[in-house]
Design an enzyme around this catalytic site. Structure first.
Site, short mmCIF file in Angstrom:
data_model
loop_
_atom_site.label_atom_id
_atom_site.label_comp_id
_atom_site.label_asym_id
_atom_site.label_seq_id
_atom_site.Cartn_x
_atom_site.Cartn_y
_atom_site.Cartn_z
N CYS A 93 0.84 -1.19 0.00
CA CYS A 93 0.00 0.00 0.00
C CYS A 93 0.89 1.25 0.00
O CYS A 93 1.90 1.30 0.72
CB CYS A 93 -0.89 -0.01 1.24
SG CYS A 93 -1.97 1.45 1.38
N CYS A 97 0.93 4.38 7.02
CA CYS A 97 0.35 4.20 8.36
C CYS A 97 1.33 3.44 9.25
O CYS A 97 1.78 2.34 8.90
CB CYS A 97 -0.96 3.43 8.26
SG CYS A 97 -2.19 4.23 7.18
N CYS A 100 0.69 -0.38 10.31
CA CYS A 100 0.19 -1.36 9.33
C CYS A 100 1.31 -2.09 8.60
O CYS A 100 2.17 -1.47 7.96
CB CYS A 100 -0.71 -0.65 8.33
SG CYS A 100 -1.51 -1.80 7.17
N CYS A 139 -17.15 -8.34 4.75
CA CYS A 139 -16.37 -7.14 4.56
C CYS A 139 -15.15 -7.44 3.69
O CYS A 139 -14.46 -8.45 3.91
CB CYS A 139 -15.91 -6.58 5.90
SG CYS A 139 -17.28 -6.28 7.07
N CYS A 170 -19.80 -4.86 2.98
CA CYS A 170 -18.99 -3.76 3.48
C CYS A 170 -17.66 -3.77 2.73
O CYS A 170 -17.15 -4.84 2.38
CB CYS A 170 -18.74 -3.92 4.98
SG CYS A 170 -17.74 -2.59 5.72
N CYS A 230 -19.13 3.29 8.26
CA CYS A 230 -18.43 2.50 9.27
C CYS A 230 -17.10 3.20 9.53
O CYS A 230 -16.26 3.28 8.64
CB CYS A 230 -18.21 1.07 8.77
SG CYS A 230 -17.24 0.02 9.87
N ARG A 306 -18.22 -2.26 17.40
CA ARG A 306 -17.63 -3.55 17.03
C ARG A 306 -16.30 -3.80 17.74
O ARG A 306 -15.42 -2.94 17.76
CB ARG A 306 -17.41 -3.62 15.52
CG ARG A 306 -16.69 -4.89 15.06
CD ARG A 306 -16.48 -4.91 13.58
NE ARG A 306 -17.76 -5.03 12.90
CZ ARG A 306 -17.98 -4.60 11.66
NH1 ARG A 306 -17.02 -4.00 10.99
NH2 ARG A 306 -19.16 -4.78 11.10
#
Length: 386
Positions: A93, A97, A100, A139, A170, A230, A306
């Site tokens: 990616c 972040c 991650c 998801c 999702c 979400c 959640r």
């Protein structure tokens, strides 16, 4: 009651009388709309930042009692919504972040192997397995900064195929512009996940390749398209309680609180900047995570809260406290994108012991409107996104 009766009971009278009555009725209806708007506004703005801070400071048992009471007013207290999460494109990616392992910026230290996007038939097979085991929502996550034009037909097809199975859908694909959000809405997507991660103040310690306002812009595009929002956070990244307070306050500043709020406990991954820092300095107390869940439940009473990342490290008692705090959704399966998750057999056993039942899927129904062809007189129906 007199006002209500005057609306519904016709009476004879002069045109002037009727006009005056219509004006009165219109004023009354306008006041109803105003009252409803104000009520909606009050739900969003009833907690100031100072109120949220006071909630965090409550004795834990008092906080849990208040959260559980509010939870019972809005949900079946012994029912949980269960989701399954699948990575449809893993690794490399372009975002940086700090927590991650999928970031291309950390690939030399995390050694995560990037994978191309999954074939549609493999995703559908995974969705069928998820439904068979009791998940109501499927998801799909992709390690993108944002989907490209060539990716959109792929994700749109996935939404349609998964939705056809009777599952809620999702996706989390990074940033979305208005056109992309509309395409997903037209396909029938139920939820779009885009976490704020933390407070605006602490955000620059987490990621530099995407701004906080860009995250809010994506959420606005999702909301305006008619897709359920979400959006949650990750606690335990080195942030302070003030940052957790600010994150909750940020949710309340939105036009409407997210329908689904994942509250993640950081799973520190060696080789990521934040993961290495937390592994060296120590992890956040589980009870502070549970406090955050309880405050989110109180401030966002009608949202699903959640249990997400971090749950696999909890004892049965700690998970029971999280449900007491108002959590009513969690992920099934042994893996969350690239990190571990609690075992499904363990989840089934715990639900039996706690007396929890699974919620049935309720996919967002597309709207249909009749369309009449003026030339031929043929009438058909067109499906619109909500």
């Amino acid at each position: 009651m007199a006002g209500l009766l005057s609306i519904s009971e016709p009476h004879a009278g002069s045109p002037t009388d009727m006009n005056n009555q219509n004006d009165a009725n219109n004023d009354f209806l306008a006041s109803l709309v105003s009252d409803a708007t104000q009520a909606s506004k009050d739900v969003t703005e009833q907690y100031t930042r100072e109120d949220i801070a006071q909630l965090f400071d409550l004795p834990l048992m008092d906080l849990l009692l208040r959260a559980q009471t509010i939870h019972r007013e809005n949900f079946n207290p012994n029912e949980v919504q269960i989701s399954t999460l699948l990575s449809i494109k893993t690794g490399n990616c372009p975002e940086d972040c700090g927590y991650c392992s999928q970031s291309g910026h950390h690939r030399d230290t995390t050694k995560l192997q990037a994978e191309k996007r999954l074939e549609i038939d493999k995703v559908i097979a995974a969705a069928k397995r998820a439904k068979a085991t009791g998940s109501s929502r499927f998801c799909m996550g992709a390690a993108w900064k944002h989907p490209s034009a060539k990716d959109m037909p792929y994700v749109v097809e996935l939404v349609k195929e998964v939705k056809a199975l009777g599952l809620e859908t999702c996706m989390t694909l990074g940033m979305l512009d208005t056109d992309q959000a509309t395409q997903l809405a037209d396909a029938g997507l139920d939820y779009y996940n885009h976490n704020l991660d933390t407070s605006r103040r602490y955000y620059e310690q987490v990621v530099s390749t995407r701004s906080y306002d860009e995250r809010l812009d994506t959420l606005a595009n999702v909301r305006n398209s008619g897709i359920n929002v979400c959006s949650g956070n990750i606690v335990g990244m080195g942030e302070s309680r003030d940052d957790r307070i600010d994150w909750v306050h940020e949710l309340l500043k939105m036009p409407k609180a997210p329908e689904s709020i994942p509250v993640n406990l950081l799973v520190p991954i060696a080789g990521t900047p934040i993961g290495d820092k937390v592994l060296a300095e120590g992890q956040l107390s589980v009870l502070e995570w549970i406090r955050t869940i309880a405050v989110a439940r109180i401030c966002c009473p009608t949202s699903y809260v959640r249990l997400s990342a971090g749950r696999e490290s909890l004892s049965d008692s700690e998970q029971a406290l999280a449900f007491m705090a108002g959590a009513n959704s969690f992920f099934y399966g042994d893996k969350l994108l690239t990190t571990g998750n609690a075992s499904q057999s363990g989840d089934d056993r715990l639900m039996r012991e706690l007396g929890l039942t699974k919620q049935f899927a309720a996919p967002r129904a597309p709207k249909q409107v009749p369309v009449l062809d003026a030339m031929s007189g043929h009438q058909s129906r067109v499906v619109l996104a909500e």
